[in-house]
Design an enzyme around this catalytic site. Structure first.
Site, PDB file in Angstrom:
ATOM      1  N   TYR A  48       1.199 -41.733 -32.562  1.00  0.00           N
ATOM      2  CA  TYR A  48       2.352 -40.934 -32.088  1.00  0.00           C
ATOM      3  C   TYR A  48       2.733 -41.230 -30.640  1.00  0.00           C
ATOM      4  CZ  TYR A  48       0.132 -37.920 -35.676  1.00  0.00           C
ATOM      5  OH  TYR A  48      -0.480 -37.414 -36.795  1.00  0.00           O
ATOM      6  N   CYS A  76     -10.716 -53.567 -32.506  1.00  0.00           N
ATOM      7  CA  CYS A  76     -10.084 -54.884 -32.477  1.00  0.00           C
ATOM      8  C   CYS A  76      -8.602 -54.755 -32.767  1.00  0.00           C
ATOM      9  CB  CYS A  76     -10.748 -55.798 -33.497  1.00  0.00           C
ATOM     10  SG  CYS A  76     -12.420 -56.147 -33.037  1.00  0.00           S
TER      11      CYS A  76
HETATM   12  N1  LLP Z   1       0.797 -25.062 -41.497  1.00  0.00           N
HETATM   13  C1  LLP Z   1       1.229 -26.144 -42.142  1.00  0.00           C
HETATM   14  C2  LLP Z   1       1.796 -26.028 -43.470  1.00  0.00           C
HETATM   15  C3  LLP Z   1       1.106 -27.404 -41.523  1.00  0.00           C
HETATM   16  O1  LLP Z   1       1.536 -28.470 -42.162  1.00  0.00           O
HETATM   17  C4  LLP Z   1       0.527 -27.510 -40.233  1.00  0.00           C
HETATM   18  C5  LLP Z   1       0.373 -28.803 -39.592  1.00  0.00           C
HETATM   19  C6  LLP Z   1       0.078 -26.335 -39.617  1.00  0.00           C
HETATM   20  C7  LLP Z   1       0.240 -25.126 -40.269  1.00  0.00           C
HETATM   21  C8  LLP Z   1      -0.575 -26.331 -38.265  1.00  0.00           C
HETATM   22  O2  LLP Z   1       0.253 -26.815 -37.268  1.00  0.00           O
HETATM   23  P1  LLP Z   1      -0.204 -26.756 -35.732  1.00  0.00           P
HETATM   24  O3  LLP Z   1      -0.250 -25.307 -35.309  1.00  0.00           O
HETATM   25  O4  LLP Z   1      -1.534 -27.406 -35.626  1.00  0.00           O
HETATM   26  O5  LLP Z   1       0.853 -27.531 -35.026  1.00  0.00           O
HETATM   27  N2  LLP Z   1      -1.705 -34.993 -36.975  1.00  0.00           N
HETATM   28  C9  LLP Z   1      -0.591 -34.489 -36.184  1.00  0.00           C
HETATM   29  C10 LLP Z   1      -0.236 -33.077 -36.536  1.00  0.00           C
HETATM   30  C11 LLP Z   1       0.078 -32.866 -37.979  1.00  0.00           C
HETATM   31  C12 LLP Z   1       0.368 -31.440 -38.291  1.00  0.00           C
HETATM   32  C13 LLP Z   1       0.446 -31.237 -39.753  1.00  0.00           C
HETATM   33  N3  LLP Z   1       0.692 -29.894 -40.159  1.00  0.00           N
HETATM   34  C14 LLP Z   1      -0.932 -34.649 -34.716  1.00  0.00           C
HETATM   35  O6  LLP Z   1      -2.018 -35.126 -34.401  1.00  0.00           O
HETATM   36  O7  LLP Z   1      -0.132 -34.337 -33.856  1.00  0.00           O
END
Ligand code: LLP
Length: 431
Positions: free
Chosen positions: A333, A360
């Site tokens: 990202y 790598c």
């Molecule tokens: N609820 C649902 C349905 C979601 O899809 C997500 C996150 C959350 C709650 C929690 O969101 P948060 O409060 O953590 O923003 N890998 C990415 C983030 C992907 C988020 C996916 N869904 C990153 O590292 O930024």
């Protein structure tokens, strides 16, 4: 705490977290090492609960396990009295093994397999959040054949764009998640005609992640309440639950300025109350699903500095003993992080360097162009705000064992995930 508050330094001029000297942690537990401040995670859980209690008559907070979920974390969430959003059979299994009350589990996922649906039914998960028409049909079939009643939410695409990275934005029309509004109405009709097996409790939406501007949430509240009111007019069904997902952003950089947990919760709560009033709709139970804002800033990754390479007139590469395998976010990202040298915590950051991972891949750069004090081989580099979406997205790329995770509290460290060994790497291999 770390970026939004004070950085604690002990009398050895070492960075301290949870009352523990990070340099001592690195020597005791090895590097790379995920260190998580337990009190900060607990405090964040409590702030969410207090804010919802203060601003909304019937509210629920679910921790989104995808940010960071291991047995100890599921326990912590259980102790703090939050529910849990799980998104796969594996997360469900983890929660159940931790003794999480199944009725407090909300099972998400855009492509749940038949087995996963069955696992959720067997566990009697509190809610299954249905993401598509075909999942609805499959679940109905399963519930019918098992003669089991199950409570569901339908995930709706509210058609709202949140300002965040494209890959972590989910509420817009062109998204693989959720049902579009016309399709959702059809789904409601199917559920209502399928009684008693599926019990529709209400609707869910999620806008995205690492969101700083709250206007999209106000808009989502209006769109969702308007949709709920249309459904009531067309079918007579009045939803009693509204889950607006997670998404609150955190400090990765000192210059980041996310709203506080309190402001976020209050804004959403007020928006839902106002929208309900406008639609003359009975106040639904309000559910929030924060992940990153509970664990993100509580985590620091410790690395040991290895090779330092100068490219005269271009840059200085400082290589560390981890990288994209323990933190894929910069590569995936273009995420930015801040770091300090834990054993030189009070020294001025005077030289510009690029922190490189050991994978790598030329793209394995943890932090491009950041200022640090003069760096030497053997220094301990602490990268901040790595408590969410780092361990959960870690890989064994290049056959690197995944690091240990430790919780620190009141000067005491405890291992919650032990470091992988080379034998762990071979454990699934079959000759
Ligand atoms: N609820 C649902 C349905 C979601 O899809 C997500 C996150 C959350 C709650 C929690 O969101 P948060 O409060 O953590 O923003 N890998 C990415 C983030 C992907 C988020 C996916 N869904 C990153 O590292 O930024």
């Amino acid at each position: 705490m770390i970026l939004s508050g004070t950085i604690l330094v002990n009398n050895k001029q070492h960075l301290e977290i949870g009352g523990c000297d990070t340099v001592a942690l690195a020597s005791e537990f090895g590097t790379p090492l995920y260190v998580m401040d337990e009190d900060l995670m607990r405090e964040n859980c409590r702030r969410y609960l207090q804010a919802i209690q203060k601003n909304y008559p019937r509210g629920k907070i679910l921790y989104a396990g995808k940010a960071f979920l291991v047995l100890a974390m599921a326990n912590l969430v259980k102790e703090e009295g939050l529910g849990l959003d799980v998104v796969s059979g594996g997360e469900l299994y983890t929660a159940l093994k931790a003794g999480f009350p199944p009725e407090c589990l909300y099972f998400h996922g855009s492509n749940k397999s038949g087995e996963e649906l069955l696992e959720a039914l067997e566990a009697k998960a509190g809610r299954i959040v249905v993401d598509s028409f075909s999942e609805l049909e499959e679940l109905l079939e399963l519930a019918r054949s098992r003669q089991q009643k199950t409570a569901i939410l339908l995930r709706i695409k509210p058609g709202i764009e949140a300002h965040t990275h494209d890959y972590i934005q989910t509420g817009q029309d062109d998204s693989k998640f959720g049902l579009g509004i016309p399709e959702a109405k059809e789904a409601v009709r199917l559920v209502l005609s399928s009684a008693p097996y599926l019990e529709l409790k209400g609707f869910h939406c999620h806008l995205g992640s690492q969101i700083f501007q709250l206007e999209p949430y106000r808009l989502a509240a209006r769109v969702m309440l308007n949709f709920m009111s249309q459904v009531r007019a067309e079918t007579g069904y009045a939803a009693s639950e509204l889950d607006v997902g997670g998404g609150l952003g955190i400090h990765y950089l000192k210059s980041d300025n996310p709203p506080s947990i309190e402001t976020f919760v209050e804004t959403v709560a007020v928006a839902v109350r106002e929208a309900a009033e406008q639609e003359n709709f009975p106040l639904p139970e309000l559910i929030l699903e924060p992940g990153r804002s509970i664990t993100g800033e509580a985590g620091v990754t410790l690395y040991r500095v290895g090779v330092i390479k100068d490219i005269p007139g271009v840059r200085r590469y400082v290589s560390v003993d981890g990288g994209m395998m323990d933190n894929i976010r910069p590569a995936l990202y273009q995420a930015r992080y801040e770091a300090m040298i834990a054993n030189k915590a009070l020294q001025e950051p005077v030289e510009m360097v690029t922190v490189a991972g050991k994978a790598c891949e030329s793209g394995d750069l943890l932090i491009e162009d950041t200022y640090l004090p003069p760096v030497e081989k053997g220094d301990i580099l602490a990268v901040f705000s790595t408590g969410a979406y780092c361990y959960t997205m870690a890989s064994n790329y290049n056959r690197n064992p995944r690091p240990a995770v430790i919780f620190v509290r009141n000067g005491k460290p405890r291992v919650v995930v032990r470091r992988e060994t080379y034998d762990d790497l071979l454990a699934q291999d079959v000759l």
